[in-house]
Design a protein around this motif. Structure first.
Motif, short mmCIF file in Angstrom:
data_model
loop_
_atom_site.label_atom_id
_atom_site.label_comp_id
_atom_site.label_asym_id
_atom_site.label_seq_id
_atom_site.Cartn_x
_atom_site.Cartn_y
_atom_site.Cartn_z
N GLU A 181 0.86 -1.19 0.00
CA GLU A 181 0.00 0.00 0.00
C GLU A 181 0.89 1.23 0.00
O GLU A 181 1.82 1.33 0.80
CB GLU A 181 -0.88 -0.04 1.24
N THR A 182 0.63 2.14 -0.92
CA THR A 182 1.39 3.40 -0.94
C THR A 182 0.52 4.50 -1.52
O THR A 182 -0.45 4.22 -2.24
CB THR A 182 2.72 3.25 -1.73
N THR A 183 0.86 5.74 -1.20
CA THR A 183 0.16 6.89 -1.76
C THR A 183 1.19 7.82 -2.38
O THR A 183 2.19 8.16 -1.74
CB THR A 183 -0.63 7.64 -0.67
N ILE A 184 0.95 8.19 -3.64
CA ILE A 184 1.84 9.10 -4.36
C ILE A 184 0.99 10.21 -4.97
O ILE A 184 0.08 9.94 -5.76
CB ILE A 184 2.62 8.37 -5.47
N ARG A 185 1.26 11.45 -4.56
CA ARG A 185 0.52 12.63 -5.04
C ARG A 185 -1.00 12.43 -5.01
O ARG A 185 -1.70 12.74 -5.96
CB ARG A 185 0.99 13.01 -6.44
N GLY A 186 -1.48 11.89 -3.90
CA GLY A 186 -2.92 11.72 -3.70
C GLY A 186 -3.52 10.46 -4.30
O GLY A 186 -4.70 10.18 -4.09
N MET A 187 -2.73 9.70 -5.06
CA MET A 187 -3.23 8.45 -5.65
C MET A 187 -2.81 7.29 -4.74
O MET A 187 -1.64 7.16 -4.40
CB MET A 187 -2.66 8.25 -7.05
N ASN A 188 -3.79 6.50 -4.31
CA ASN A 188 -3.54 5.34 -3.46
C ASN A 188 -3.34 4.11 -4.33
O ASN A 188 -4.15 3.84 -5.23
CB ASN A 188 -4.73 5.10 -2.52
N TYR A 189 -2.28 3.36 -4.06
CA TYR A 189 -1.96 2.14 -4.80
C TYR A 189 -2.01 0.96 -3.84
O TYR A 189 -1.43 1.02 -2.75
CB TYR A 189 -0.56 2.23 -5.41
N TYR A 190 -2.70 -0.12 -4.25
CA TYR A 190 -2.88 -1.30 -3.41
C TYR A 190 -2.53 -2.55 -4.21
O TYR A 190 -2.88 -2.66 -5.38
CB TYR A 190 -4.33 -1.43 -2.92
N ALA A 191 -1.89 -3.49 -3.56
CA ALA A 191 -1.66 -4.82 -4.12
C ALA A 191 -2.19 -5.84 -3.13
O ALA A 191 -1.90 -5.78 -1.93
CB ALA A 191 -0.18 -5.05 -4.39
N PHE A 192 -3.00 -6.76 -3.63
CA PHE A 192 -3.59 -7.82 -2.83
C PHE A 192 -3.17 -9.15 -3.41
O PHE A 192 -2.94 -9.27 -4.61
CB PHE A 192 -5.13 -7.74 -2.85
N GLN A 193 -3.12 -10.16 -2.55
CA GLN A 193 -2.82 -11.51 -2.99
C GLN A 193 -3.87 -12.44 -2.40
O GLN A 193 -4.25 -12.31 -1.23
CB GLN A 193 -1.43 -11.94 -2.54
#
Length: 138
Positions: free
Chosen positions: A121-133
């Protein structure tokens, strides 16, 4: 390894129930150990007001793209304004669409309920990025 990626698409669904159905469908279609990645902006935190609702998206010498945001409890109504330089001057085209206001905790809860483990999980310039398995069946 099986991988499914969605980039800033999930907020374009019509209803929160559609988000739940999508996550359930992704989990069902992934094999054990398969991954699902997505990103979206969290529009649930701060509502822009007044003229701050006009967002300069992109511009160059021949195009200017601006959007305007209107908030309600579950969606943001986005108005796109695109000015394009033509031989006879500037032309304006417009469009409008809705985006869901999805809280990250809501999404992570649905994923967990569907045996999708958050692995990044990370946030870059207001965009949240998620990886699930996907969890194993054991």
């Amino acid at each position: 390894m099986q991988l499914s990626v969605w980039v800033d698409t999930i907020t374009h669904l019509d209803l929160m129930e559609d988000v739940e159905h999508l996550i359930s469908s992704v989990s069902t279609s992934l094999s054990s150990g398969g991954s699902f990645c997505l990103s979206f902006r969290d529009y649930t935190q701060t509502e822009l007001t007044g003229t701050s609702r006009f967002i300069p998206v992109r511009s160059d010498e021949s195009r200017i793209h601006t959007c305007f945001l209107e908030y309600n409890s579950t969606i943001i109504h986005v108005h796109d304004l695109l000015h394009t330089r033509e031989s006879e001057g500037w032309a304006l085209s417009t469009s409008a669409y809705n985006k869901l206001r999805i809280a990250p905790q809501f999404l992570k809860g649905i994923a967990h309920d569907n045996r999708l483990k958050l692995i990044s999980e990370t946030t870059i310039r207001g965009m949240n990025y998620y990886a699930f398995q996907k969890h194993s069946n054991n």
